[in-house]
Design an enzyme around this catalytic site. Structure first.
Site, PDB file in Angstrom:
ATOM      1  N   SER A 135      16.163  46.619  32.552  1.00  0.00           N
ATOM      2  CA  SER A 135      15.966  45.498  31.647  1.00  0.00           C
ATOM      3  C   SER A 135      15.701  44.217  32.445  1.00  0.00           C
ATOM      4  O   SER A 135      14.772  44.168  33.246  1.00  0.00           O
ATOM      5  CB  SER A 135      17.186  45.383  30.731  1.00  0.00           C
ATOM      6  OG  SER A 135      16.931  44.550  29.643  1.00  0.00           O
ATOM      7  N   ASP A 168      11.049  51.254  23.066  1.00  0.00           N
ATOM      8  CA  ASP A 168      12.168  50.466  23.584  1.00  0.00           C
ATOM      9  C   ASP A 168      12.305  49.198  22.743  1.00  0.00           C
ATOM     10  O   ASP A 168      11.354  48.438  22.604  1.00  0.00           O
ATOM     11  CB  ASP A 168      11.910  50.113  25.051  1.00  0.00           C
ATOM     12  CG  ASP A 168      13.100  49.486  25.746  1.00  0.00           C
ATOM     13  OD1 ASP A 168      13.753  48.609  25.139  1.00  0.00           O
ATOM     14  OD2 ASP A 168      13.380  49.846  26.896  1.00  0.00           O
ATOM     15  N   HIS A 185      16.572  51.970  24.838  1.00  0.00           N
ATOM     16  CA  HIS A 185      16.362  50.994  25.903  1.00  0.00           C
ATOM     17  C   HIS A 185      16.590  51.629  27.260  1.00  0.00           C
ATOM     18  O   HIS A 185      17.698  52.089  27.560  1.00  0.00           O
ATOM     19  CB  HIS A 185      17.312  49.818  25.689  1.00  0.00           C
ATOM     20  CG  HIS A 185      17.124  48.679  26.631  1.00  0.00           C
ATOM     21  ND1 HIS A 185      15.866  48.223  27.001  1.00  0.00           N
ATOM     22  CD2 HIS A 185      18.009  47.887  27.281  1.00  0.00           C
ATOM     23  CE1 HIS A 185      16.005  47.200  27.840  1.00  0.00           C
ATOM     24  NE2 HIS A 185      17.297  46.985  28.026  1.00  0.00           N
TER      25      HIS A 185
END
Length: 527
Positions: free
Chosen positions: A241, A469, A497
């Site tokens: 991320s 995602d 994710h």
């Protein structure tokens, strides 16, 4: 809003718990870089410029450090070592003061020759890399990787054990997270603006001059100090991320020191804050649609059966009822619309959270019991049972608001953008748009804007994207992979994710091979 699918027939590895998945994400993922670190290419776009290969003389004392490792304190941490490093508060003025950075490691277990250090970062910004290492990475990463690498984490400046920024105490955070983020009147708009102002002033009062020095560029430079202190010639790193932006920034600054970099759930640094928030809004709408399609096929779906679109309308109607009449919850608390929204969002990061979300929504919608949905919101905000908060959300705002100019400067700008945000997500669009006003009054001005990261001359870098995602939409991975000079794009066709360590043998094998042998997957590989 900081960071899972139809799978090929394969043996599934153990799933990460939802709490570990949420470490990879937080509200309003909007990173950038230092203005002094960019140049313009032939088209006039800003490009992150590499730093000189030689260490400046003024930084030599910092690069000469060697960690004094000791056994970490705490139950269950006997296998981990901890240490601290000094970093300059301001790399452009190294004599202006220092920061303490916290490190932790778990040594390679063998068998096989040691390959060096593997640094990890779970995202946020604001997620504790040390917490992620000690609770998941050093225990849950594939055994062959843990056998050959010392698993290492550095909490970024301003985060967790590295001089954390703390904006509000527990009761004030409870009030802040319950603030109405879908204002229906000028008075409610002003209340939201005031809440953001109070938050920023709290950060400034706590952090002082440090608040202007928690940028991603500075944290990437801290990673290079850690690399040197660990005795590694090049950085080997897995970032998820926001951790992909941190890793990509490192590659842009130090392309000659890139070892094996995995950037999972990638971000695109060319996007401004407004675009990032809008596209993330659409990403969560995609995730909710996937959840709704699964839910309405079940007899016990609390949002109805048959039509996924009606599930969205029913959830919106539930949020509207909470806006007018919050549900009672335990410990004298109430489930407001904003807290319920974050509870739903929390469960959408990973399809493993869908059963828990169905249960929580059933309790709230049918039984008027807000406890379970409030517990999901608390998990997202890292609120403990005693009412205390980790500093994830404080650091998230501090880094994001320093890294990019605000998405919106005034409530009027938000109102003008509402149609576009509602189109991106009928369920979440309005709330996400108003939440994007959080940096408008930030006490430390942004230091940069959108830019490209090319890292010319770097060793091969693996960029990973998941097609559905919610927090880091797949197009961001494609965008970053197209910028990086040596990137190869690895795609996971599925929900959730990030992708590594989440059950796909195809993804895990490709990344393990790269980390252990240095051979990246073919560009465009799809799992």
């Amino acid at each position: 809003m900081e960071n899972r699918r139809p799978r090929p027939p394969a043996r599934r590895s153990p799933r990460r718990p939802l709490a570990a998945a949420l470490l990879a994400a937080a509200v309003a993922l909007v990173p950038a870089c230092s203005a002094e670190s960019t140049t313009a290419d032939a088209a006039g776009d800003k490009v992150l410029a590499a730093l000189p290969k030689a260490v400046p003389e003024a930084l030599a004392p910092f690069y000469g450090q060697r960690p004094a490792w000791r056994t970490c304190e705490g139950v269950g941490k006997e296998e981990f070592e901890c240490a601290r490093l000094k970093a300059p508060l301001d790399y452009d003025n190294p004599t202006a003061g220092t920061l303490d950075l916290a490190l932790s490691r778990k040594k390679a277990t063998g068998p096989g020759s040691r390959l060096g250090s593997l640094l990890v970062n779970p995202g946020g910004p604001g997620g504790s890399a040390i917490g992620y290492l000690q609770s998941y990475a050093a225990l849950g990463y594939p055994a062959p990787v843990r056998a050959r690498y010392d698993m290492v984490a550095v909490d970024p400046r301003g985060v967790a054990d590295s001089e954390p920024v703390t904006c509000l105490d527990g009761p004030a955070m409870d009030a802040h997270t319950a603030t109405d983020t879908t204002p229906d009147s000028p008075a409610e708009q002003q209340a939201l603006v005031s809440a953001f102002q109070k938050y920023g002033k709290g950060c400034q009062a706590d952090a002082g001059k440090t608040l202007g020095h928690v940028s991603t560029v500075e944290s990437a430079r801290d990673l290079d100090l850690a690399r040197s202190a660990l005795g590694d010639e090049k950085l080997t790193y897995v970032g998820a991320s926001y951790g992909t932006f941190l890793g990509a920034t490192y590659a842009g600054l130090y392309p000659h020191r890139v070892g094996r970099l995995v950037l999972d759930g990638a971000m695109d640094p060319t996007l401004d804050a407004r675009r990032l928030n809008l596209e993330q809004t659409a990403g969560f709408d995609t995730a909710f649609t996937a959840f709704a399609k699964d839910c309405v096929r079940r007899k016990d779906c609390p949002l109805g059966t048959g039509d996924p679109r009606s599930a969205g309308r029913n959830l919106t109607a539930f949020f509207d009822r909470l806006d007018a009449d919050p549900l009672p919850a335990g410990q004298g608390r109430a489930l407001t619309e904003s807290l319920a929204t974050m509870g739903v969002v929390a469960a959408l990061y990973d399809e493993a959270g869908w059963p828990q979300l169905r249960t929580a929504l059933t309790s709230a919608v049918k039984d008027r019991d807000g406890d379970a949905l409030l517990a999901l919101s608390d998990l997202y905000y890292e609120r403990d049972a005693d009412g205390g908060y980790q500093n994830l959300m404080s650091a998230n705002a501090a880094v994001n608001c320093l890294d990019l100019p605000p998405a919106f400067a005034t409530p009027e700008e938000v109102e003008a953008a509402l149609p576009e945000f509602r189109k991106a997500s009928p369920v979440f669009g309005e709330g996400f748009a108003w939440a994007s006003l959080n940096c408008a009054q930030w006490p430390a001005p942004a230091t940069s804007g959108p830019h490209r990261i090319e890292a010319n001359g770097a060793a091969p870098i693996v960029v990973v994207g998941t097609t559905r995602d919610p927090a880091t939409p797949y197009r961001w991975a494609r965008g970053l992979a197209s910028q990086l000079d040596s990137a190869t794009l690895l795609t996971y066709d599925g929900d959730g994710h990030t992708a590594f360590g989440r059950g796909s043998d195809c993804i895990d094998t490709a990344i393990n091979t790269y980390l252990l042998e240095g051979t990246p997957p073919d560009h465009g590989t799809r799992c």
